[in-house]
Write an enzyme that holds these catalytic residues in place. Structure first.
Site, short mmCIF file in Angstrom:
data_model
loop_
_atom_site.label_atom_id
_atom_site.label_comp_id
_atom_site.label_asym_id
_atom_site.label_seq_id
_atom_site.Cartn_x
_atom_site.Cartn_y
_atom_site.Cartn_z
N TRP A 269 0.80 -1.23 0.00
CA TRP A 269 0.00 0.00 0.00
C TRP A 269 0.83 1.27 0.00
O TRP A 269 0.29 2.35 -0.20
CB TRP A 269 -0.93 0.03 1.24
CG TRP A 269 -0.19 -0.32 2.50
CD1 TRP A 269 -0.16 -1.55 3.10
CD2 TRP A 269 0.66 0.52 3.29
NE1 TRP A 269 0.66 -1.52 4.21
CE2 TRP A 269 1.18 -0.25 4.35
CE3 TRP A 269 1.04 1.87 3.21
CZ2 TRP A 269 2.05 0.26 5.31
CZ3 TRP A 269 1.90 2.38 4.16
CH2 TRP A 269 2.40 1.58 5.20
N PRO B 148 -3.53 -6.20 -5.38
CA PRO B 148 -3.04 -5.02 -4.64
C PRO B 148 -3.32 -5.17 -3.15
O PRO B 148 -4.11 -6.03 -2.73
CB PRO B 148 -3.88 -3.88 -5.23
CG PRO B 148 -5.15 -4.53 -5.68
CD PRO B 148 -4.81 -5.94 -6.06
N ALA B 149 -2.73 -4.30 -2.36
CA ALA B 149 -3.01 -4.29 -0.91
C ALA B 149 -4.46 -3.88 -0.69
O ALA B 149 -5.00 -3.05 -1.44
CB ALA B 149 -2.07 -3.31 -0.22
N GLU C 220 10.77 -8.14 -3.42
CA GLU C 220 11.27 -6.82 -2.99
C GLU C 220 10.73 -6.62 -1.58
O GLU C 220 9.55 -6.31 -1.40
CB GLU C 220 10.77 -5.71 -3.92
CG GLU C 220 11.28 -5.81 -5.35
CD GLU C 220 12.76 -5.51 -5.49
OE1 GLU C 220 13.37 -5.00 -4.54
OE2 GLU C 220 13.32 -5.81 -6.56
N CYS D 54 10.37 1.70 2.04
CA CYS D 54 11.42 0.70 2.26
C CYS D 54 12.81 1.32 2.16
O CYS D 54 13.78 0.74 2.64
CB CYS D 54 11.27 -0.43 1.26
SG CYS D 54 11.22 0.13 -0.44
N GLU E 18 12.37 -2.50 10.90
CA GLU E 18 12.04 -1.44 9.95
C GLU E 18 10.89 -0.68 10.58
O GLU E 18 9.80 -1.24 10.74
CB GLU E 18 11.60 -2.14 8.65
CG GLU E 18 11.18 -1.21 7.58
CD GLU E 18 10.65 -1.99 6.38
OE1 GLU E 18 9.97 -3.02 6.56
OE2 GLU E 18 10.90 -1.54 5.26
P1 NAP Z 1 2.67 -6.82 3.66
O1 NAP Z 1 1.87 -6.90 4.89
O2 NAP Z 1 3.70 -7.84 3.41
O3 NAP Z 1 1.60 -6.77 2.47
C1 NAP Z 1 2.01 -6.70 1.12
C2 NAP Z 1 1.04 -7.48 0.27
O4 NAP Z 1 1.01 -8.82 0.73
C3 NAP Z 1 -0.39 -6.96 0.33
O5 NAP Z 1 -0.97 -7.11 -0.95
C4 NAP Z 1 -1.05 -7.90 1.32
O6 NAP Z 1 -2.43 -8.08 1.09
C5 NAP Z 1 -0.34 -9.20 1.02
N1 NAP Z 1 -0.35 -10.13 2.15
C6 NAP Z 1 -0.47 -9.86 3.45
N2 NAP Z 1 -0.50 -11.00 4.18
C7 NAP Z 1 -0.39 -12.01 3.30
C8 NAP Z 1 -0.35 -13.42 3.41
N3 NAP Z 1 -0.43 -14.03 4.60
N4 NAP Z 1 -0.24 -14.16 2.29
C9 NAP Z 1 -0.15 -13.55 1.11
N5 NAP Z 1 -0.20 -12.22 0.91
C10 NAP Z 1 -0.31 -11.46 2.00
O7 NAP Z 1 3.45 -5.44 3.55
P2 NAP Z 1 2.86 -3.99 3.67
O8 NAP Z 1 2.67 -3.72 5.10
O9 NAP Z 1 1.73 -3.80 2.75
O10 NAP Z 1 4.05 -3.13 3.06
C11 NAP Z 1 5.12 -2.74 3.78
C12 NAP Z 1 6.34 -3.60 3.50
O11 NAP Z 1 6.66 -3.56 2.11
C13 NAP Z 1 7.56 -3.06 4.18
O12 NAP Z 1 8.27 -4.10 4.77
C14 NAP Z 1 8.35 -2.42 3.06
O13 NAP Z 1 9.73 -2.33 3.27
C15 NAP Z 1 8.04 -3.31 1.93
N6 NAP Z 1 8.30 -2.64 0.65
C16 NAP Z 1 9.39 -3.01 -0.04
C17 NAP Z 1 9.68 -2.37 -1.24
C18 NAP Z 1 10.86 -2.80 -2.04
O14 NAP Z 1 10.91 -2.43 -3.21
N7 NAP Z 1 11.80 -3.56 -1.49
C19 NAP Z 1 8.86 -1.36 -1.71
C20 NAP Z 1 7.75 -0.99 -0.96
C21 NAP Z 1 7.48 -1.65 0.23
P3 NAP Z 1 -3.56 -7.40 2.00
O15 NAP Z 1 -3.29 -5.95 1.96
O16 NAP Z 1 -4.83 -7.77 1.31
O17 NAP Z 1 -3.41 -7.97 3.38
#
Ligand code: NAP
Length: 493
Positions: free
Chosen positions: A160, A185-186, A259, A293, A390
């Site tokens: 998101w 998407p999120a 990522e 990130c 983080e």
């Molecule tokens: P997240 O909780 O891992 O969620 C990311 C995606 O995964 C969302 O679409 C989410 O869906 C889905 N998801 C959540 N739980 C899941 C599960 N048990 N099984 C499968 N999919 C699942 O991360 P976030 O809080 O949205 O984003 C923050 C993280 O992203 C941070 O750690 C950040 O560093 C990282 N990030 C990394 C980069 C990079 O390029 N390295 C760029 C941006 C962000 P729902 O929303 O429907 O739950």
């Protein structure tokens, strides 16, 4: 005022999934509500698809693969460039949608649309350059070489914090390579993804090539990961979920790109002007209210300029305006939801209980329940959560160090390895740090580092693979080796 009333093109606001070129309800009648994190108001609703509907998206993508891969690369390029033009033409509406669902200030949202669109243009062109190789033959009378072929259907799961660019950075590469995509998407930010689908349709991207599925994350991702027809999975998000998806993809031995999270060190050398370095550190820390990130998570300052740096950092930080991102002159919007605020507060409490000093950050000044005021801690040590995790919040932690060897050890003291910042003008120190830092990306004397031409990605537990650049498209290509034998005498073979 409702979201659609705020758009000059209200059809960009869609409250359905998008599968096989059709706007789709959830068959089971399940729904989710999407909220504006700045105000807590409901922006709209999205359907949660049933298992069979997600499988139907895979059917559609697989069927679309036949025609999409058969197009010439320049024909796919034309469609992607048409999509790019539409993203640019609707920049203001796309930014409005993003600010309302994600919270970031409008100038940042416009910047993200620009950034997201730039990947579409980049990969539209890169698709024409997926060259194979000619291999000097060691086999008599044979010609050897390689072809690059699309892997097949790609599933893209995105976060998101960058609701548009994290999709286009993957989707444009996959589509340029000839792969149809299924985007999940999120749940906090589906409307940016759905606006992308609307514009993809207008750009003439055929049905089934760009799909957006909505649903309960664990349920949807299991279907995508376990289905053998999905050949590649690209995920941006937390390391926790990345590990889980990697495990799930093992069953079908998919191509996996991850990522994941970062824990960026921001290293300031003793030769730096404290003001110049502090202003840069503020810029590297507070973008997207720290929910980035690449955010400078651990600020490591040489002890000789530590106090002057802290003073400059605090004064620059105090000038940041916190508020609803849709209003003018706001620097920091809200955090994505209340749990993120609670997590930020617990990280600060943990640091204070272990001896850190709170220099600034009065949460009583927060303009709403989802806001967290920029906070500055000094005396941060490796035992604290603010160092280890983080923090994904506008919480800056500063630690003093003594020499280069010590700061290298401190900087590498994390399971993450996404990005690091170095501020110094001493060329020997620059080279030493550049080589010793265990990170996929190192920015020296620059806060800005991303964009289409660079290989974005991390080492250690920050991920697998690279996005963008000349290699980003390889995540969606197979190398097919060929040996043409019995050719008779082949000159130069
Ligand atoms: P997240 O909780 O891992 O969620 C990311 C995606 O995964 C969302 O679409 C989410 O869906 C889905 N998801 C959540 N739980 C899941 C599960 N048990 N099984 C499968 N999919 C699942 O991360 P976030 O809080 O949205 O984003 C923050 C993280 O992203 C941070 O750690 C950040 O560093 C990282 N990030 C990394 C980069 C990079 O390029 N390295 C760029 C941006 C962000 P729902 O929303 O429907 O739950």
């Amino acid at each position: 005022m409702t979201l659609s009333n705020m758009l000059s093109d209200p059809r960009l606001f869609r409250q359905y999934a998008y599968v096989d070129g059709k706007w789709t309800h959830g068959d089971g009648g399940r729904e989710d509500t999407v909220f504006n994190p700045a105000t807590g108001e409901a922006l709209g609703h999205i359907p949660l698809l049933e298992t069979e509907q997600v499988s139907a998206a895979i059917d559609a993508a697989e069927a679309a693969f036949v025609q999409w891969r058969a197009l010439r690369a320049d024909e796919r390029c034309e469609r992607l460039l048409a999509w790019y033009d539409l993203l640019q033409a609707h920049r203001e509406d796309l930014a409005t949608i993003m600010t309302l669902e994600q919270g970031k200030p409008m100038p940042d949202a416009r910047g993200e649309v620009e950034y997201g669109a730039s990947f579409v243009r980049w990969f539209a062109e890169e698709g024409k350059r997926t060259f194979g190789e000619t291999i000097p033959s060691h086999i008599p009378n044979a010609a050897l070489g390689t072809l690059k072929e699309p892997v097949g259907v790609a599933a893209l799961i995105t976060p998101w914090n960058f609701p548009l660019a994290m999709i286009t950075r993957k989707a444009a590469a996959a589509m340029a390579a000839g792969c149809p995509v299924i985007v999940k998407p999120a749940h906090e930010t589906p409307f940016s993804a759905l606006a992308l689908a609307e514009l993809a349709e207008r750009a003439g991207i055929p049905a089934g090539v760009f799909n957006v599925v909505l649903g309960e994350a664990a349920e949807v991702s299991k279907i995508l990961c376990f289905d053998d027809r999905v050949k590649a999975l690209s995920f941006t998000g937390s390391t926790r979920v990345g590990r889980l998806l990697l495990e799930q993809c093992a069953n079908t031995v998919k191509r996996v790109s991850l990522e994941l999270g970062g824990n960026a060190p921001f290293i300031v050398g003793p030769d730096m002007d404290p003001k110049e370095a502090a202003y840069a550190a503020v810029a590297a820390k507070f973008q997207t209210a720290g929910q980035d990130c690449l955010a400078a998570n651990r600020i490591l300052v040489h002890e000789s300029i530590h106090d002057a740096f802290v003073e400059q950092f605090a004064s620059r930080m105090a000038a940041l305006t916190v508020g609803n991102g849709i209003e003018a002159e706001v620097d920091l919007g809200p955090l994505i939801h209340r749990q993120a605020v609670e997590k930020a507060a617990s990280i600060v409490d943990d640091a204070l209980s272990q001896g850190a000093t709170l220099v600034a950050g009065d949460q009583l000044e927060a303009p709403g329940p989802n806001f967290f005021m920029p906070t500055l801690l000094t005396g941060v040590t490796p035992q604290m959560k603010v160092w280890r995790e983080e923090n994904f919040a506008p919480v800056a932690g500063i630690t003093a160090y003594g020499d280069d060897d010590q700061v290298i050890e401190m900087a590498n003291d994390t399971e993450y390895g996404l990005a690091a910042y170095v501020y110094t003008h001493d060329i020997r120190r620059i080279w030493k740090l550049l080589r010793a830092l265990e990170y996929g990306m190192v920015a020296v004397n620059s806060v800005k580092m991303t964009g289409p031409p660079i290989p974005f990605g991390g080492v250690k537990q920050s991920g697998l693979g690279r996005e963008g650049g000349v290699t980003g498209i390889d995540e969606y290509l197979e190398t097919k080796y060929y040996c043409l034998g019995a050719l008779g005498s082949v000159s130069g073979s």
